[in-house]
Motif scaffolding. Structure first.
Motif, mmCIF file in Angstrom:
data_model
loop_
_atom_site.group_PDB
_atom_site.id
_atom_site.type_symbol
_atom_site.label_atom_id
_atom_site.label_comp_id
_atom_site.label_asym_id
_atom_site.label_seq_id
_atom_site.Cartn_x
_atom_site.Cartn_y
_atom_site.Cartn_z
ATOM 1 N N GLY A 43 0.792 -1.224 0.000
ATOM 2 C CA GLY A 43 0.000 0.000 0.000
ATOM 3 C C GLY A 43 0.822 1.271 0.000
ATOM 4 O O GLY A 43 0.273 2.372 -0.138
ATOM 5 N N ALA A 44 2.140 1.159 0.142
ATOM 6 C CA ALA A 44 3.042 2.316 0.062
ATOM 7 C C ALA A 44 3.849 2.185 -1.233
ATOM 8 O O ALA A 44 4.190 1.082 -1.657
ATOM 9 C CB ALA A 44 3.974 2.366 1.267
ATOM 10 N N TYR A 45 4.182 3.329 -1.837
ATOM 11 C CA TYR A 45 4.760 3.314 -3.173
ATOM 12 C C TYR A 45 5.945 4.255 -3.309
ATOM 13 O O TYR A 45 6.074 5.244 -2.580
ATOM 14 C CB TYR A 45 3.696 3.734 -4.207
ATOM 15 C CG TYR A 45 2.527 2.793 -4.300
ATOM 16 C CD1 TYR A 45 2.504 1.758 -5.239
ATOM 17 C CD2 TYR A 45 1.440 2.915 -3.432
ATOM 18 C CE1 TYR A 45 1.424 0.884 -5.315
ATOM 19 C CE2 TYR A 45 0.360 2.039 -3.501
ATOM 20 C CZ TYR A 45 0.365 1.032 -4.447
ATOM 21 O OH TYR A 45 -0.693 0.159 -4.516
ATOM 22 N N SER A 55 3.933 -2.307 8.664
ATOM 23 C CA SER A 55 3.989 -3.569 7.926
ATOM 24 C C SER A 55 3.465 -4.748 8.744
ATOM 25 O O SER A 55 2.871 -5.682 8.182
ATOM 26 C CB SER A 55 5.428 -3.843 7.473
ATOM 27 O OG SER A 55 5.850 -2.855 6.549
ATOM 28 N N MET A 56 3.671 -4.732 10.053
ATOM 29 C CA MET A 56 3.128 -5.804 10.877
ATOM 30 C C MET A 56 1.608 -5.844 10.797
ATOM 31 O O MET A 56 1.005 -6.908 10.646
ATOM 32 C CB MET A 56 3.568 -5.626 12.338
ATOM 33 C CG MET A 56 5.032 -5.914 12.586
ATOM 34 S SD MET A 56 5.436 -6.029 14.358
ATOM 35 C CE MET A 56 4.893 -4.433 14.948
ATOM 36 N N VAL A 57 1.008 -4.677 10.890
ATOM 37 C CA VAL A 57 -0.453 -4.610 10.821
ATOM 38 C C VAL A 57 -0.943 -4.985 9.427
ATOM 39 O O VAL A 57 -1.895 -5.764 9.272
ATOM 40 C CB VAL A 57 -0.948 -3.200 11.214
ATOM 41 C CG1 VAL A 57 -2.443 -3.063 10.967
ATOM 42 C CG2 VAL A 57 -0.628 -2.911 12.672
ATOM 43 N N LYS A 58 -0.286 -4.446 8.396
ATOM 44 C CA LYS A 58 -0.683 -4.760 7.020
ATOM 45 C C LYS A 58 -0.571 -6.259 6.750
ATOM 46 O O LYS A 58 -1.454 -6.865 6.132
ATOM 47 C CB LYS A 58 0.184 -3.985 6.035
ATOM 48 C CG LYS A 58 -0.286 -2.571 5.746
ATOM 49 C CD LYS A 58 -1.576 -2.580 4.953
ATOM 50 C CE LYS A 58 -1.999 -1.167 4.578
ATOM 51 N NZ LYS A 58 -3.302 -1.161 3.863
ATOM 52 N N GLY A 59 0.543 -6.862 7.187
ATOM 53 C CA GLY A 59 0.747 -8.284 6.957
ATOM 54 C C GLY A 59 -0.328 -9.123 7.635
ATOM 55 O O GLY A 59 -0.881 -10.060 7.035
ATOM 56 N N ALA A 60 -0.648 -8.792 8.888
ATOM 57 C CA ALA A 60 -1.672 -9.539 9.608
ATOM 58 C C ALA A 60 -3.045 -9.347 8.971
ATOM 59 O O ALA A 60 -3.839 -10.289 8.874
ATOM 60 C CB ALA A 60 -1.698 -9.106 11.070
ATOM 61 N N ALA A 61 -3.316 -8.115 8.509
ATOM 62 C CA ALA A 61 -4.605 -7.843 7.869
ATOM 63 C C ALA A 61 -4.741 -8.597 6.553
ATOM 64 O O ALA A 61 -5.811 -9.150 6.246
ATOM 65 C CB ALA A 61 -4.763 -6.343 7.651
ATOM 66 N N LEU A 62 -3.676 -8.629 5.776
ATOM 67 C CA LEU A 62 -3.724 -9.328 4.488
ATOM 68 C C LEU A 62 -3.924 -10.832 4.668
ATOM 69 O O LEU A 62 -4.448 -11.511 3.781
ATOM 70 C CB LEU A 62 -2.447 -9.051 3.695
ATOM 71 C CG LEU A 62 -2.318 -7.626 3.137
ATOM 72 C CD1 LEU A 62 -0.913 -7.383 2.595
ATOM 73 C CD2 LEU A 62 -3.356 -7.375 2.042
ATOM 74 N N GLY A 99 -5.840 -11.971 7.002
ATOM 75 C CA GLY A 99 -7.146 -12.128 7.613
ATOM 76 C C GLY A 99 -7.112 -12.381 9.107
ATOM 77 O O GLY A 99 -8.102 -12.849 9.691
ATOM 78 N N TRP A 100 -6.000 -12.070 9.758
ATOM 79 C CA TRP A 100 -5.848 -12.364 11.181
ATOM 80 C C TRP A 100 -6.431 -11.274 12.081
ATOM 81 O O TRP A 100 -6.707 -11.525 13.251
ATOM 82 C CB TRP A 100 -4.370 -12.548 11.524
ATOM 83 C CG TRP A 100 -3.725 -13.707 10.829
ATOM 84 C CD1 TRP A 100 -4.351 -14.813 10.308
ATOM 85 C CD2 TRP A 100 -2.330 -13.890 10.576
ATOM 86 N NE1 TRP A 100 -3.443 -15.669 9.746
ATOM 87 C CE2 TRP A 100 -2.179 -15.133 9.893
ATOM 88 C CE3 TRP A 100 -1.189 -13.142 10.846
ATOM 89 C CZ2 TRP A 100 -0.938 -15.622 9.490
ATOM 90 C CZ3 TRP A 100 0.050 -13.635 10.442
ATOM 91 C CH2 TRP A 100 0.156 -14.862 9.774
ATOM 92 N N ILE A 101 -6.531 -10.055 11.561
ATOM 93 C CA ILE A 101 -7.029 -8.938 12.359
ATOM 94 C C ILE A 101 -7.974 -8.088 11.521
ATOM 95 O O ILE A 101 -7.994 -8.169 10.292
ATOM 96 C CB ILE A 101 -5.877 -8.040 12.883
ATOM 97 C CG1 ILE A 101 -5.088 -7.445 11.713
ATOM 98 C CG2 ILE A 101 -4.975 -8.790 13.852
ATOM 99 C CD1 ILE A 101 -4.091 -6.369 12.131
ATOM 100 N N ASP A 102 -8.738 -7.254 12.198
ATOM 101 C CA ASP A 102 -9.579 -6.246 11.560
ATOM 102 C C ASP A 102 -8.707 -5.001 11.398
ATOM 103 O O ASP A 102 -8.444 -4.293 12.380
ATOM 104 C CB ASP A 102 -10.797 -5.969 12.445
ATOM 105 C CG ASP A 102 -11.721 -4.898 11.891
ATOM 106 O OD1 ASP A 102 -11.255 -4.008 11.133
ATOM 107 O OD2 ASP A 102 -12.913 -4.922 12.236
ATOM 108 N N GLU A 103 -8.218 -4.754 10.188
ATOM 109 C CA GLU A 103 -7.240 -3.686 9.974
ATOM 110 C C GLU A 103 -7.745 -2.336 10.454
ATOM 111 O O GLU A 103 -7.044 -1.619 11.176
ATOM 112 C CB GLU A 103 -6.853 -3.596 8.497
ATOM 113 C CG GLU A 103 -5.816 -2.519 8.224
ATOM 114 C CD GLU A 103 -5.403 -2.442 6.762
ATOM 115 O OE1 GLU A 103 -4.511 -1.628 6.443
ATOM 116 O OE2 GLU A 103 -5.971 -3.200 5.935
ATOM 117 N N LYS A 104 -8.934 -1.953 10.053
ATOM 118 C CA LYS A 104 -9.469 -0.641 10.434
ATOM 119 C C LYS A 104 -9.520 -0.490 11.952
ATOM 120 O O LYS A 104 -9.058 0.514 12.504
ATOM 121 C CB LYS A 104 -10.861 -0.445 9.836
ATOM 122 C CG LYS A 104 -11.552 0.832 10.272
ATOM 123 C CD LYS A 104 -12.960 0.924 9.687
ATOM 124 C CE LYS A 104 -13.719 2.125 10.235
ATOM 125 N NZ LYS A 104 -15.102 2.193 9.684
#
Length: 325
Positions: A53-55, A279-286, A288-293
């Motif tokens: 999500g970062a570029y 990245s930890m949050v993004k990885g877990a969200a991708l 499906g382990w956590i609710d990212e929002k």
């Protein structure tokens, strides 16, 4: 049970509107600073593999992300540059037509109301990846100050609204303040990385900025994560040298330090929600382990609750969208 006397705290939690009415800490779009990585070349929008999500953005496509920043109501961005050429002294950092300088000009020309913060360091520009001048395997403090001041002046000349030095050399705020004042930029504020730890949470950023040290580490100039009182000494020095904002980096694992700095000083406190935290949050969200929002908003709320007035975060665009829902 009728004769029991106890506090009924749940009275103020009975509905969403009741909870909102008594909420002590609120996140707004005005709290957010969005980091942008500008690179040389054309037609580049490359996702950073360790930061989904970062570029990386080339200047000819920078308008794509800036249009989104503006449409979401975000008021400020911080610029990092990845040059095509690197050398021992990081000369592209203070080149009048360096990548960050050109990105600043482009943004201020087309989005004049956006506050542009320039990260002021040498590590992205040196071939050894350290934040200062290297001699005999040692990072030299005082010779580095001259180059950092030159970098800050070139960024202010390009139109930067705020200078954000992140190098952690002793005296860097004093040197940059002196350089800016002598060059006629006495009204340009300094957002100092006042408290910056030698953290393992920076890993993804070093890929994004191509700034990993070629040898050794940065522990001689960034702080030991075990130290708390040292943070106050570092911040005090920057206040005395003329800092206008104080950054605590990283933030999530250092909320106690944020609160200490907030209690001790009266300058705006800025939290940097760094790449590893992102990245930890993004990885877990991708996965499906956590609710990212839910996780992101809770995390950012904790930073503001601890004392951050502003938060630099790669989640800024996502947060702004969620706040607008």
């Amino acid at each position: 049970m009728s004769d029991l006397q106890f506090a009924r705290h749940r009275r103020l939690r009975q509905s969403a509107n009741m909870r909102a009415m008594v909420r002590e800490t609120n996140i707004t779009v005005n709290d957010l600073i969005y980091p942008i990585f500008a690179v040389e070349g054309e037609n580049i929008k490359n996702e950073i593999s360790s930061m989904p999500g970062a570029y990386h953005w080339s200047l000819d496509r920078l308008h794509e992300v800036m249009d989104e920043v503006v449409s979401l109501g975000i008021k400020s961005v911080i610029l990092f540059g990845v040059p095509a050429h690197k050398d021992a002294t990081g000369s592209e950092a203070y080149h009048d037509h360096g990548i960050v300088q050109e990105a600043i000009r482009l943004i201020k020309k087309n989005y004049p109301d956006i506050i542009v913060i320039a990260d002021t360091c040498l590590c992205e520009y040196t071939d050894h990846g350290h934040c200062g001048v290297v001699e005999g395997g040692k990072i030299l403090n005082d010779p580095s100050l001259d180059l950092l001041a030159k970098t800050a002046v070139s960024q202010a000349k390009a139109g930067a609204d705020i200078i954000a030095p992140s190098n952690m050399m002793d005296g860097f705020v004093a040197a940059i303040r002196k350089g800016l004042d002598e060059a006629g930029y006495e009204d340009v504020p300094i957002m100092s990385y006042a408290v910056k730890y030698a953290s393992a949470f920076y890993g993804p950023f070093r890929e994004a900025a191509d700034s990993a040290p070629a040898f050794g580490d940065r522990k001689t100039y960034q702080m030991d994560p075990a130290n708390r009182l040292e943070a106050l000494r570092e911040a005090q020095s920057d206040v005395e040298e003329g800092a206008d904002f104080l950054i605590v980096k990283p933030t999530l694992s250092y909320l106690d330090i944020v609160r200490d700095v907030r209690n001790e000083f009266r300058l705006p406190v800025v939290g940097y929600n760094v790449s590893g935290e992102y990245s930890m949050v993004k990885g877990a969200a991708l996965n499906g382990w956590i609710d990212e929002k839910a996780v992101v908003l809770e995390m950012i709320t904790s930073m503001k609750r601890a004392g951050c007035d502003l938060i630099i975060t790669y989640f800024a665009l996502d947060i702004a969208r969620w706040l607008a829902e």
